[in-house]
Design a protein around this motif. Structure first.
Motif, PDB file in Angstrom:
ATOM      1  N   ILE A  98       4.781  -0.114   5.290  1.00  0.00           N
ATOM      2  CA  ILE A  98       4.066   0.303   4.042  1.00  0.00           C
ATOM      3  C   ILE A  98       2.888  -0.336   4.066  1.00  0.00           C
ATOM      4  CG2 ILE A  98       4.051   0.089   1.420  1.00  0.00           C
ATOM      5  CD1 ILE A  98       6.564   1.750   2.395  1.00  0.00           C
ATOM      6  N   VAL A 155       9.200   6.058  -1.121  1.00  0.00           N
ATOM      7  CA  VAL A 155       8.147   4.848  -1.202  1.00  0.00           C
ATOM      8  C   VAL A 155       7.757   4.797  -2.698  1.00  0.00           C
ATOM      9  CG1 VAL A 155       5.972   3.816  -0.672  1.00  0.00           C
ATOM     10  CG2 VAL A 155       7.392   5.295   1.008  1.00  0.00           C
ATOM     11  N   PHE A 156       7.667   5.769  -3.208  1.00  0.00           N
ATOM     12  CA  PHE A 156       6.882   5.609  -4.474  1.00  0.00           C
ATOM     13  C   PHE A 156       7.621   5.996  -5.965  1.00  0.00           C
ATOM     14  CE2 PHE A 156       3.442   6.279  -1.942  1.00  0.00           C
ATOM     15  CZ  PHE A 156       2.424   5.572  -2.425  1.00  0.00           C
ATOM     16  N   TYR A 159      10.044   2.749  -7.120  1.00  0.00           N
ATOM     17  CA  TYR A 159       9.359   1.485  -7.128  1.00  0.00           C
ATOM     18  C   TYR A 159       8.548   1.503  -8.381  1.00  0.00           C
ATOM     19  CZ  TYR A 159       6.544  -2.465  -5.694  1.00  0.00           C
ATOM     20  OH  TYR A 159       5.956  -3.780  -5.629  1.00  0.00           O
ATOM     21  N   THR A 160       7.840   2.852  -8.423  1.00  0.00           N
ATOM     22  CA  THR A 160       7.074   3.138  -9.604  1.00  0.00           C
ATOM     23  C   THR A 160       7.755   2.944 -11.087  1.00  0.00           C
ATOM     24  OG1 THR A 160       5.303   4.120  -8.298  1.00  0.00           O
ATOM     25  CG2 THR A 160       5.333   4.577 -10.656  1.00  0.00           C
ATOM     26  N   GLN A 163       8.416  -0.526 -11.765  1.00  0.00           N
ATOM     27  CA  GLN A 163       7.217  -1.302 -11.871  1.00  0.00           C
ATOM     28  C   GLN A 163       6.544  -1.063 -13.250  1.00  0.00           C
ATOM     29  OE1 GLN A 163       6.178  -3.934 -10.355  1.00  0.00           O
ATOM     30  NE2 GLN A 163       3.815  -4.132 -10.944  1.00  0.00           N
ATOM     31  N   TRP A 164       6.654   0.143 -13.490  1.00  0.00           N
ATOM     32  CA  TRP A 164       5.897   0.814 -14.608  1.00  0.00           C
ATOM     33  C   TRP A 164       6.530   1.358 -15.718  1.00  0.00           C
ATOM     34  CZ3 TRP A 164       0.822  -0.816 -14.929  1.00  0.00           C
ATOM     35  CH2 TRP A 164       0.176  -1.264 -13.745  1.00  0.00           C
ATOM     36  N   VAL A 175      -3.348   3.811  -9.538  1.00  0.00           N
ATOM     37  CA  VAL A 175      -2.546   2.699  -9.209  1.00  0.00           C
ATOM     38  C   VAL A 175      -1.981   3.060  -7.972  1.00  0.00           C
ATOM     39  CG1 VAL A 175      -0.602   1.525 -10.093  1.00  0.00           C
ATOM     40  CG2 VAL A 175      -2.519   2.034 -11.731  1.00  0.00           C
ATOM     41  N   ARG A 178      -3.898   2.743  -4.655  1.00  0.00           N
ATOM     42  CA  ARG A 178      -4.028   1.537  -4.259  1.00  0.00           C
ATOM     43  C   ARG A 178      -3.154   1.552  -2.973  1.00  0.00           C
ATOM     44  NH1 ARG A 178      -5.233  -2.954  -7.372  1.00  0.00           N
ATOM     45  NH2 ARG A 178      -3.650  -4.222  -6.305  1.00  0.00           N
ATOM     46  N   VAL A 179      -2.259   2.282  -2.803  1.00  0.00           N
ATOM     47  CA  VAL A 179      -1.211   2.414  -1.272  1.00  0.00           C
ATOM     48  C   VAL A 179      -1.131   3.711  -0.892  1.00  0.00           C
ATOM     49  CG1 VAL A 179       0.906   1.455  -0.598  1.00  0.00           C
ATOM     50  CG2 VAL A 179      -0.035   0.394  -2.525  1.00  0.00           C
ATOM     51  N   TYR A 189      -1.110  -3.897   5.215  1.00  0.00           N
ATOM     52  CA  TYR A 189      -1.231  -3.386   3.768  1.00  0.00           C
ATOM     53  C   TYR A 189      -2.627  -3.175   3.307  1.00  0.00           C
ATOM     54  CZ  TYR A 189       1.086  -2.989  -0.682  1.00  0.00           C
ATOM     55  OH  TYR A 189       1.445  -2.421  -1.894  1.00  0.00           O
ATOM     56  N   ASN A 287       9.589  -4.522   0.253  1.00  0.00           N
ATOM     57  CA  ASN A 287       9.412  -3.771  -1.082  1.00  0.00           C
ATOM     58  C   ASN A 287      10.869  -3.013  -1.136  1.00  0.00           C
ATOM     59  OD1 ASN A 287       7.001  -4.606  -1.521  1.00  0.00           O
ATOM     60  ND2 ASN A 287       6.244  -2.521  -1.436  1.00  0.00           N
ATOM     61  N   THR A 289      12.253  -0.138  -2.480  1.00  0.00           N
ATOM     62  CA  THR A 289      11.605   1.430  -2.976  1.00  0.00           C
ATOM     63  C   THR A 289      12.631   2.364  -3.262  1.00  0.00           C
ATOM     64  OG1 THR A 289      11.357   2.130  -0.689  1.00  0.00           O
ATOM     65  CG2 THR A 289       9.443   0.913  -1.559  1.00  0.00           C
ATOM     66  N   ARG A 296      10.538  -6.272  -5.411  1.00  0.00           N
ATOM     67  CA  ARG A 296      10.286  -6.877  -3.912  1.00  0.00           C
ATOM     68  C   ARG A 296      10.654  -8.143  -3.907  1.00  0.00           C
ATOM     69  NH1 ARG A 296       3.636  -6.555  -4.590  1.00  0.00           N
ATOM     70  NH2 ARG A 296       3.377  -7.977  -6.397  1.00  0.00           N
ATOM     71  N   TYR A 332      -0.108  -6.735 -16.070  1.00  0.00           N
ATOM     72  CA  TYR A 332      -0.854  -5.514 -15.731  1.00  0.00           C
ATOM     73  C   TYR A 332      -1.184  -4.715 -16.898  1.00  0.00           C
ATOM     74  CZ  TYR A 332       1.321  -6.380 -11.034  1.00  0.00           C
ATOM     75  OH  TYR A 332       1.867  -6.710  -9.707  1.00  0.00           O
ATOM     76  N   TYR A 367      -7.379  -3.458 -13.597  1.00  0.00           N
ATOM     77  CA  TYR A 367      -6.576  -3.822 -12.549  1.00  0.00           C
ATOM     78  C   TYR A 367      -7.486  -4.413 -11.509  1.00  0.00           C
ATOM     79  CZ  TYR A 367      -2.289  -3.135  -9.831  1.00  0.00           C
ATOM     80  OH  TYR A 367      -0.992  -3.232  -8.971  1.00  0.00           O
TER      81      TYR A 367
END
Ligand code: UDP
Length: 388
Positions: A98, A155-156, A159-160, A163-164, A175, A178-179, A189, A287, A289, A296, A332, A367
Protein backbone atom coordinates in the motif's frame (compact mmCIF):
# COMPACT_ATOMS: atom_id res chain seq x y z
CA UNK A 1 4.65 42.52 31.44
CA UNK A 2 6.75 39.42 31.78
CA UNK A 3 5.97 37.72 28.47
CA UNK A 4 5.86 38.99 24.92
CA UNK A 5 4.25 35.87 23.52
CA UNK A 6 1.91 33.20 24.83
CA UNK A 7 1.72 29.92 22.97
CA UNK A 8 -1.12 27.58 23.82
CA UNK A 9 -0.07 23.99 23.18
CA UNK A 10 3.35 22.32 23.03
CA UNK A 11 2.88 20.13 19.96
CA UNK A 12 4.83 20.58 16.75
CA UNK A 13 3.07 23.86 15.90
CA UNK A 14 3.53 25.39 19.34
CA UNK A 15 7.07 24.17 19.89
CA UNK A 16 8.40 25.43 16.56
CA UNK A 17 6.75 28.84 16.78
CA UNK A 18 7.85 29.26 20.41
CA UNK A 19 11.47 28.41 19.59
CA UNK A 20 11.61 30.71 16.60
CA UNK A 21 10.12 33.67 18.42
CA UNK A 22 12.37 33.16 21.44
CA UNK A 23 15.51 32.64 19.43
CA UNK A 24 15.17 34.82 16.36
CA UNK A 25 12.56 37.25 17.63
CA UNK A 26 14.17 37.68 21.04
CA UNK A 27 10.73 37.27 22.62
CA UNK A 28 9.98 36.02 26.11
CA UNK A 29 7.61 33.12 25.49
CA UNK A 30 5.19 31.37 27.81
CA UNK A 31 3.98 27.98 26.59
CA UNK A 32 0.84 26.66 28.28
CA UNK A 33 0.17 22.96 27.78
CA UNK A 34 -2.96 21.17 28.92
CA UNK A 35 -1.32 17.74 29.14
CA UNK A 36 1.37 16.73 31.60
CA UNK A 37 3.92 16.42 28.81
CA UNK A 38 5.17 18.26 25.73
CA UNK A 39 5.17 16.99 22.14
CA UNK A 40 1.43 16.94 21.48
CA UNK A 41 0.40 13.81 19.64
CA UNK A 42 4.02 13.16 18.59
CA UNK A 43 4.80 12.30 22.21
CA UNK A 44 6.63 9.00 22.71
CA UNK A 45 7.99 7.17 25.73
CA UNK A 46 9.23 3.76 26.85
CA UNK A 47 6.44 1.42 27.95
CA UNK A 48 6.69 -0.88 30.98
CA UNK A 49 8.85 -3.25 28.93
CA UNK A 50 11.29 -0.64 27.70
CA UNK A 51 9.82 -0.49 24.21
CA UNK A 52 9.59 3.03 22.77
CA UNK A 53 5.94 3.61 21.91
CA UNK A 54 3.95 6.45 20.38
CA UNK A 55 1.22 7.10 22.93
CA UNK A 56 -1.06 8.85 20.43
CA UNK A 57 -0.55 6.52 17.51
CA UNK A 58 2.26 5.99 15.01
CA UNK A 59 3.95 9.19 13.84
CA UNK A 60 6.40 9.22 10.97
CA UNK A 61 8.27 12.29 9.87
CA UNK A 62 8.50 12.65 6.10
CA UNK A 63 9.29 15.64 3.96
CA UNK A 64 10.71 17.12 0.81
CA UNK A 65 11.07 20.46 2.53
CA UNK A 66 14.82 20.89 3.02
CA UNK A 67 14.29 23.87 5.30
CA UNK A 68 12.04 21.94 7.66
CA UNK A 69 14.36 18.94 7.64
CA UNK A 70 17.37 21.11 8.48
CA UNK A 71 15.46 23.00 11.12
CA UNK A 72 14.35 19.90 13.02
CA UNK A 73 17.78 18.34 12.55
CA UNK A 74 19.13 21.01 14.89
CA UNK A 75 17.27 19.24 17.67
CA UNK A 76 17.66 15.59 16.78
CA UNK A 77 19.52 12.96 14.86
CA UNK A 78 17.37 10.68 12.79
CA UNK A 79 16.65 7.03 12.20
CA UNK A 80 15.90 7.25 8.48
CA UNK A 81 14.18 4.19 7.04
CA UNK A 82 16.65 2.53 4.67
CA UNK A 83 13.86 1.51 2.28
CA UNK A 84 11.47 4.32 3.16
CA UNK A 85 8.32 3.72 5.22
CA UNK A 86 6.45 0.77 3.80
CA UNK A 87 2.93 -0.37 4.57
CA UNK A 88 1.15 -3.56 3.60
CA UNK A 89 -2.52 -4.47 3.79
CA UNK A 90 -3.86 -7.85 4.81
CA UNK A 91 -6.26 -8.95 2.10
CA UNK A 92 -7.59 -12.51 1.95
CA UNK A 93 -4.70 -13.77 4.04
CA UNK A 94 -1.96 -12.18 1.90
CA UNK A 95 -0.01 -9.00 2.44
CA UNK A 96 -0.08 -6.51 -0.43
CA UNK A 97 1.88 -3.24 -0.78
CA UNK A 98 0.00 0.00 0.00
CA UNK A 99 -0.42 2.42 -1.74
CA UNK A 100 -1.64 0.10 -4.46
CA UNK A 101 1.10 0.24 -7.10
CA UNK A 102 2.36 -1.80 -10.05
CA UNK A 103 3.92 -4.37 -7.68
CA UNK A 104 0.53 -4.79 -6.02
CA UNK A 105 -1.04 -5.14 -9.46
CA UNK A 106 1.29 -8.03 -10.29
CA UNK A 107 0.51 -9.76 -7.00
CA UNK A 108 -3.22 -9.46 -7.45
CA UNK A 109 -3.54 -10.33 -11.13
CA UNK A 110 -1.72 -13.11 -12.95
CA UNK A 111 1.52 -12.13 -14.70
CA UNK A 112 0.03 -11.90 -18.18
CA UNK A 113 -3.01 -9.87 -17.24
CA UNK A 114 -0.95 -7.65 -14.94
CA UNK A 115 1.44 -6.90 -17.81
CA UNK A 116 -1.42 -5.83 -20.03
CA UNK A 117 -3.06 -3.72 -17.31
CA UNK A 118 0.25 -2.12 -16.44
CA UNK A 119 0.67 -0.92 -20.04
CA UNK A 120 -2.85 0.48 -19.98
CA UNK A 121 -2.27 2.37 -16.77
CA UNK A 122 1.02 3.80 -17.99
CA UNK A 123 -0.54 4.83 -21.30
CA UNK A 124 -3.49 6.46 -19.55
CA UNK A 125 -1.74 8.28 -16.71
CA UNK A 126 2.00 8.19 -17.43
CA UNK A 127 4.71 6.28 -15.65
CA UNK A 128 5.36 7.50 -12.14
CA UNK A 129 2.04 9.29 -11.79
CA UNK A 130 -0.18 9.29 -8.72
CA UNK A 131 -3.87 8.74 -9.31
CA UNK A 132 -6.45 9.23 -6.55
CA UNK A 133 -8.78 6.26 -6.31
CA UNK A 134 -11.81 8.47 -6.88
CA UNK A 135 -10.23 9.60 -10.17
CA UNK A 136 -9.31 6.09 -11.25
CA UNK A 137 -12.92 5.03 -10.73
CA UNK A 138 -14.01 7.56 -13.35
CA UNK A 139 -11.91 6.02 -16.14
CA UNK A 140 -13.66 5.45 -19.46
CA UNK A 141 -11.72 2.23 -19.89
CA UNK A 142 -13.59 -0.79 -18.48
CA UNK A 143 -10.36 -2.61 -17.63
CA UNK A 144 -9.03 0.35 -15.67
CA UNK A 145 -12.38 0.65 -13.96
CA UNK A 146 -12.06 -3.01 -12.99
CA UNK A 147 -8.74 -2.31 -11.28
CA UNK A 148 -10.25 0.75 -9.65
CA UNK A 149 -13.12 -1.34 -8.36
CA UNK A 150 -10.70 -3.91 -6.92
CA UNK A 151 -8.68 -1.20 -5.17
CA UNK A 152 -11.80 0.56 -3.99
CA UNK A 153 -13.24 -2.59 -2.45
CA UNK A 154 -10.07 -4.11 -1.07
CA UNK A 155 -8.12 -1.05 0.04
CA UNK A 156 -10.44 1.89 0.61
CA UNK A 157 -14.05 1.04 1.32
CA UNK A 158 -13.93 -0.84 4.61
CA UNK A 159 -10.87 0.95 5.98
CA UNK A 160 -12.53 4.30 5.30
CA UNK A 161 -15.81 3.14 6.82
CA UNK A 162 -13.92 2.18 9.96
CA UNK A 163 -11.80 5.31 10.04
CA UNK A 164 -14.48 7.87 9.20
CA UNK A 165 -17.82 6.11 9.61
CA UNK A 166 -18.49 7.15 6.00
CA UNK A 167 -17.80 5.87 2.49
CA UNK A 168 -14.97 7.27 0.34
CA UNK A 169 -17.64 9.14 -1.66
CA UNK A 170 -18.90 10.87 1.46
CA UNK A 171 -15.57 12.12 2.80
CA UNK A 172 -13.37 14.85 1.38
CA UNK A 173 -11.45 13.62 -1.72
CA UNK A 174 -8.39 15.22 -0.13
CA UNK A 175 -8.35 12.40 2.43
CA UNK A 176 -8.33 9.36 0.14
CA UNK A 177 -6.11 11.42 -2.17
CA UNK A 178 -3.39 11.13 0.47
CA UNK A 179 -2.92 7.51 -0.58
CA UNK A 180 -3.15 7.56 -4.40
CA UNK A 181 -2.66 4.59 -6.72
CA UNK A 182 0.96 4.74 -7.86
CA UNK A 183 1.78 3.99 -11.47
CA UNK A 184 5.24 2.82 -10.48
CA UNK A 185 7.07 0.03 -8.65
CA UNK A 186 7.59 2.22 -5.61
CA UNK A 187 6.47 0.37 -2.48
CA UNK A 188 7.02 3.32 -0.18
CA UNK A 189 4.01 4.82 1.58
CA UNK A 190 5.36 8.35 1.07
CA UNK A 191 7.41 9.58 -1.87
CA UNK A 192 9.31 12.15 0.17
CA UNK A 193 13.08 12.32 0.22
CA UNK A 194 13.38 12.18 4.00
CA UNK A 195 11.38 9.63 5.97
CA UNK A 196 12.04 8.42 9.45
CA UNK A 197 11.78 9.22 13.15
CA UNK A 198 14.05 11.03 15.61
CA UNK A 199 16.78 8.57 16.57
CA UNK A 200 16.08 8.78 20.29
CA UNK A 201 12.39 9.59 19.98
CA UNK A 202 10.18 12.60 19.36
CA UNK A 203 9.99 13.68 22.99
CA UNK A 204 13.72 14.47 23.35
CA UNK A 205 13.50 16.46 20.11
CA UNK A 206 10.71 18.57 21.62
CA UNK A 207 12.65 18.91 24.88
CA UNK A 208 15.58 20.39 23.03
CA UNK A 209 13.37 22.64 20.98
CA UNK A 210 11.70 24.10 24.05
CA UNK A 211 14.90 24.25 26.09
CA UNK A 212 15.68 27.93 25.69
CA UNK A 213 16.31 30.66 28.26
CA UNK A 214 13.48 32.76 26.91
CA UNK A 215 10.90 29.95 26.95
CA UNK A 216 8.89 28.91 30.01
CA UNK A 217 6.71 25.84 29.67
CA UNK A 218 3.86 25.21 32.09
CA UNK A 219 2.33 21.75 31.91
CA UNK A 220 -1.07 20.54 33.08
CA UNK A 221 -2.80 23.88 32.65
CA UNK A 222 -6.00 24.59 30.74
CA UNK A 223 -5.59 27.74 28.64
CA UNK A 224 -8.88 28.99 30.09
CA UNK A 225 -7.35 29.02 33.60
CA UNK A 226 -4.88 31.69 32.58
CA UNK A 227 -6.19 33.25 29.41
CA UNK A 228 -9.51 34.95 28.69
CA UNK A 229 -10.83 36.28 25.40
CA UNK A 230 -13.10 39.20 26.23
CA UNK A 231 -14.94 41.90 24.28
CA UNK A 232 -12.08 44.28 24.82
CA UNK A 233 -9.18 41.97 24.17
CA UNK A 234 -7.09 39.25 25.70
CA UNK A 235 -6.38 38.84 29.41
CA UNK A 236 -3.62 36.85 31.06
CA UNK A 237 -4.26 36.07 34.70
CA UNK A 238 -6.93 38.76 34.74
CA UNK A 239 -4.67 41.51 33.37
CA UNK A 240 -4.92 42.91 29.84
CA UNK A 241 -2.32 41.20 27.65
CA UNK A 242 -1.04 43.26 24.74
CA UNK A 243 1.45 40.71 23.46
CA UNK A 244 1.07 38.02 20.85
CA UNK A 245 -1.02 34.89 21.43
CA UNK A 246 -0.67 31.77 19.31
CA UNK A 247 -3.43 29.31 19.98
CA UNK A 248 -3.01 25.71 18.81
CA UNK A 249 -5.92 24.10 20.68
CA UNK A 250 -9.46 23.30 19.56
CA UNK A 251 -11.12 26.56 18.56
CA UNK A 252 -14.65 25.65 19.66
CA UNK A 253 -13.42 25.01 23.20
CA UNK A 254 -11.98 28.49 23.41
CA UNK A 255 -15.55 29.72 23.12
CA UNK A 256 -17.23 27.07 25.27
CA UNK A 257 -18.59 25.39 22.14
CA UNK A 258 -21.29 28.04 21.95
CA UNK A 259 -22.26 27.17 18.37
CA UNK A 260 -21.98 23.43 19.01
CA UNK A 261 -18.96 21.15 18.89
CA UNK A 262 -16.75 20.88 15.86
CA UNK A 263 -16.94 17.24 14.71
CA UNK A 264 -13.83 15.08 14.92
CA UNK A 265 -12.88 11.43 14.64
CA UNK A 266 -11.14 9.99 17.61
CA UNK A 267 -9.20 6.79 18.19
CA UNK A 268 -8.81 4.23 20.91
CA UNK A 269 -5.33 2.74 20.99
CA UNK A 270 -5.04 -0.80 22.27
CA UNK A 271 -1.43 -1.50 23.18
CA UNK A 272 -0.27 -5.04 23.68
CA UNK A 273 3.13 -6.34 24.69
CA UNK A 274 3.95 -9.81 23.40
CA UNK A 275 6.55 -12.11 24.82
CA UNK A 276 7.93 -12.99 21.40
CA UNK A 277 10.64 -11.38 19.28
CA UNK A 278 8.40 -10.43 16.36
CA UNK A 279 4.71 -10.12 15.51
CA UNK A 280 4.45 -8.76 11.94
CA UNK A 281 7.46 -10.38 10.33
CA UNK A 282 9.35 -7.11 10.09
CA UNK A 283 6.43 -4.93 8.97
CA UNK A 284 6.00 -1.75 11.00
CA UNK A 285 2.43 -1.18 9.84
CA UNK A 286 -0.17 -3.63 8.56
CA UNK A 287 -3.49 -2.13 7.42
CA UNK A 288 -6.64 -4.23 7.81
CA UNK A 289 -8.54 -3.05 4.80
CA UNK A 290 -11.19 -5.77 4.49
CA UNK A 291 -11.53 -7.36 7.91
CA UNK A 292 -11.39 -6.61 11.67
CA UNK A 293 -12.76 -3.65 13.63
CA UNK A 294 -9.40 -1.95 13.94
CA UNK A 295 -7.81 -0.12 11.01
CA UNK A 296 -4.18 -1.03 11.47
CA UNK A 297 -1.57 -2.64 13.69
CA UNK A 298 1.75 -0.92 14.27
CA UNK A 299 4.71 -2.84 15.65
CA UNK A 300 6.89 -0.24 17.29
CA UNK A 301 10.31 -1.84 17.07
CA UNK A 302 10.13 -1.57 13.27
CA UNK A 303 8.71 1.96 13.35
CA UNK A 304 11.41 3.32 15.64
CA UNK A 305 14.34 1.07 14.73
CA UNK A 306 14.80 0.19 18.40
CA UNK A 307 16.80 -2.99 18.88
CA UNK A 308 17.52 -5.37 21.71
CA UNK A 309 14.11 -5.27 23.39
CA UNK A 310 12.66 -8.21 25.26
CA UNK A 311 9.49 -9.01 23.39
CA UNK A 312 7.61 -6.65 21.12
CA UNK A 313 4.87 -4.04 21.56
CA UNK A 314 2.06 -3.48 19.09
CA UNK A 315 -0.91 -1.15 18.92
CA UNK A 316 -4.32 -1.60 17.31
CA UNK A 317 -6.31 1.49 16.32
CA UNK A 318 -10.07 1.64 16.82
CA UNK A 319 -11.67 4.78 15.40
CA UNK A 320 -14.85 6.31 16.81
CA UNK A 321 -16.86 9.55 16.69
CA UNK A 322 -15.48 12.13 19.11
CA UNK A 323 -18.10 13.37 21.56
CA UNK A 324 -16.05 15.74 23.67
CA UNK A 325 -16.36 13.49 26.74
CA UNK A 326 -13.60 13.71 29.33
CA UNK A 327 -10.50 11.86 28.18
CA UNK A 328 -11.44 11.68 24.49
CA UNK A 329 -8.97 13.18 22.05
CA UNK A 330 -9.99 14.94 18.82
CA UNK A 331 -7.53 13.51 16.28
CA UNK A 332 -8.95 14.20 12.85
CA UNK A 333 -11.04 17.12 11.68
CA UNK A 334 -13.88 15.88 9.48
CA UNK A 335 -13.53 18.03 6.40
CA UNK A 336 -16.78 19.00 4.71
CA UNK A 337 -18.66 22.21 3.87
CA UNK A 338 -20.94 22.10 6.88
CA UNK A 339 -18.13 21.58 9.39
CA UNK A 340 -15.94 24.18 7.75
CA UNK A 341 -18.81 26.69 7.91
CA UNK A 342 -19.13 25.99 11.63
CA UNK A 343 -15.40 26.43 12.02
CA UNK A 344 -15.61 29.77 10.20
CA UNK A 345 -18.21 30.97 12.70
CA UNK A 346 -15.76 30.32 15.50
CA UNK A 347 -12.91 31.87 13.61
CA UNK A 348 -14.95 35.01 13.06
CA UNK A 349 -15.01 35.47 16.83
CA UNK A 350 -11.24 35.90 16.76
CA UNK A 351 -11.15 38.30 13.81
CA UNK A 352 -11.28 41.44 15.97
CA UNK A 353 -8.42 40.36 18.21
CA UNK A 354 -5.05 41.95 17.68
CA UNK A 355 -1.96 39.76 17.62
CA UNK A 356 -3.98 36.58 17.96
CA UNK A 357 -3.05 33.66 15.71
CA UNK A 358 -4.51 30.23 15.09
CA UNK A 359 -2.05 27.49 14.25
CA UNK A 360 -2.28 23.72 13.92
CA UNK A 361 -4.52 20.77 13.17
CA UNK A 362 -6.95 21.69 15.91
CA UNK A 363 -6.92 25.47 15.78
CA UNK A 364 -7.16 25.54 11.99
CA UNK A 365 -9.43 22.48 11.70
CA UNK A 366 -7.13 20.93 9.07
CA UNK A 367 -5.37 17.69 8.24
CA UNK A 368 -1.69 18.60 8.49
CA UNK A 369 1.34 16.38 8.23
CA UNK A 370 4.13 17.10 10.67
CA UNK A 371 6.39 18.75 8.10
CA UNK A 372 3.65 21.01 6.74
CA UNK A 373 2.90 22.01 10.31
CA UNK A 374 6.52 22.87 11.04
CA UNK A 375 6.68 24.89 7.80
CA UNK A 376 3.54 26.79 8.68
CA UNK A 377 4.90 27.51 12.18
CA UNK A 378 8.21 28.77 10.77
CA UNK A 379 6.40 31.03 8.32
CA UNK A 380 4.05 32.31 11.00
CA UNK A 381 6.95 33.16 13.28
CA UNK A 382 8.52 35.09 10.43
CA UNK A 383 5.32 37.04 9.86
CA UNK A 384 4.89 37.79 13.54
CA UNK A 385 8.45 39.09 13.78
CA UNK A 386 7.84 41.39 10.84
CA UNK A 387 4.61 42.71 12.38
CA UNK A 388 6.01 43.29 15.85
N1 UDP B 1 -7.02 4.69 3.37
C1 UDP B 1 -7.66 3.51 3.11
N2 UDP B 1 -6.96 2.33 3.13
C2 UDP B 1 -5.66 2.30 3.41
C3 UDP B 1 -4.97 3.50 3.69
C4 UDP B 1 -5.69 4.68 3.66
O1 UDP B 1 -8.86 3.52 2.87
O2 UDP B 1 -5.08 1.20 3.43
C5 UDP B 1 -7.79 5.95 3.32
C6 UDP B 1 -8.56 6.21 4.62
O3 UDP B 1 -9.75 6.89 4.33
C7 UDP B 1 -7.59 7.08 5.38
C8 UDP B 1 -7.03 7.94 4.26
O4 UDP B 1 -6.93 7.06 3.14
O5 UDP B 1 -8.23 7.83 6.37
C9 UDP B 1 -5.71 8.61 4.54
O6 UDP B 1 -4.78 7.65 4.96
P1 UDP B 1 -3.48 8.05 5.79
O7 UDP B 1 -2.63 6.86 5.91
O8 UDP B 1 -2.90 9.27 5.20
O9 UDP B 1 -4.10 8.38 7.22
P2 UDP B 1 -3.34 8.70 8.61
O10 UDP B 1 -2.08 7.91 8.66
O11 UDP B 1 -3.14 10.19 8.62
O12 UDP B 1 -4.33 8.24 9.63
Amino acid sequence: MKYDVIVIGAGIAGAVVARELAEKGNCRVLVLEQRDHIGGNCYDKADDYGVLIHTYGPHIFHTNDEGVYEYLSRFTEWYMYPQGHQVVAKVDGSLIPIPFNLNTLHLVYGEQKAQELEQKLIAAYGEGSRVPIMELKKSEDPQIREIAQYVYENVFLKYTMKQWGQTPEEISPEVTGRVPVLISRDNRYFQDRYQGVPLHGFTPMFERMLDHEKIDVVLGVEASERLAITEDGIRLDGEPFAGTVIYTGALDELFDCRFGRLPYRSLRFDFEHLDQPDFQDGHSVVNYTVSEDFTRITEFQYLTGQQGCDGTTIVREYPFAYTGAQGEIPYYAILNDENEALYDKYRALTAQLDHFYLLGRLAEYKYYNMDAMARKALDMAERIMEER
